[in-house]
Write an enzyme that holds these catalytic residues in place. Sequence first.
Site, mmCIF file in Angstrom:
data_model
loop_
_atom_site.group_PDB
_atom_site.id
_atom_site.type_symbol
_atom_site.label_atom_id
_atom_site.label_comp_id
_atom_site.label_asym_id
_atom_site.label_seq_id
_atom_site.Cartn_x
_atom_site.Cartn_y
_atom_site.Cartn_z
ATOM 1 N N GLU A 60 -5.763 -1.362 37.228
ATOM 2 C CA GLU A 60 -4.722 -0.593 37.917
ATOM 3 C C GLU A 60 -3.673 -0.037 36.956
ATOM 4 O OE1 GLU A 60 -6.848 -2.927 40.907
ATOM 5 O OE2 GLU A 60 -5.925 -3.474 38.988
ATOM 6 N N HIS A 130 -5.452 -8.952 51.028
ATOM 7 C CA HIS A 130 -5.832 -7.633 51.522
ATOM 8 C C HIS A 130 -5.014 -7.235 52.748
ATOM 9 C CE1 HIS A 130 -9.368 -8.904 49.182
ATOM 10 N NE2 HIS A 130 -9.547 -7.612 48.947
#
Length: 325
Positions: A60, A130
């Site tokens: 990321e 998540h």
Amino acid sequence: MAKMNLLQAINSALDLAMAKHDNVYSFGEDTGGFGGVFRATSGLTEKYGKHRNFNTPLVEQGIIGFANGLASQGSYAVAEIQFGDYIFPAFDQIVNESAKFRYRSGNEFNVGGLTIRTPYGGGIAGGHYHSQSPEAYFAHTPGMKIVTPRNPYEAKGLLLSAIFDPNPVLFMEPKRLYRASTGDVPEEEYTIPLGKADVVKEGTDITVLAWGAQMEVTEKAVEKAEQDGVSCEVIDLRTILPWDVETVTQSVLKTGRLVISQEAPITGGFASEIAATVQDKCFLYLESPIARVCGIDVPYPLCHEKEYMADHLKIYEAITRSMNY
């Protein structure tokens, strides 16, 4: 008009943006031929080539570092972080590079063409890695914009505005609405202004404010409250940074009451910033304390997701308490 779900609306916005400018690039983990984990970028590689919509390594920090460099050269970089929960390795790039690029160079350089797309939020049995809603971490950083759509129509118009806005934008997509929310969406290009809240429904007794996926449960709570004879004014904040102080405060000056709902935990959430500002500007007009209906201060619990969520019943109870204060 075409019937689209939220994912299709996002895909349509990306398609139109890439067709409009050859220097619009979309990239992220598995966003190439696979179309991303949610298929938001499906078909874009086939249509525009592997150099316009492509996969990145699973890093990321590298994705946003590359995006900053691409945007600083004048391109429109649309970077996807696969889940909002995994945006934190890129935190330094976003808050210390993207947000400060223009300021530190005296506007000789900027990354205004940067848009960071990421799905956020719970309600999908995704557990603690998540399901998080990390908007407040980034709202503390001047120099960028944060946008959250509530439905397909809003998603397409806001994303097209975000891509071509002259500032870096964090575009947070409510993942539990990706396929659950459908509606009529124009097939052609249109934009919705950033930084402007939407008064979804006018009312006189109480203002109820939310953004993103919380708008769906807020509207259910309001329907229940209105059966009790309560006239609710419903506002979708749309843009968290900069947020529309004027629209919200004007509504509270009229109604005298405010309920704010966010999906994120209550402590340090953006609802707190709104409550503090409204208290400062509307204090003498308030008929009851400002209420916050939020997630709980625990890691997002898989087996207790229903209890954790700020659902329509919790919002309805807050509206009732405020009216009976």
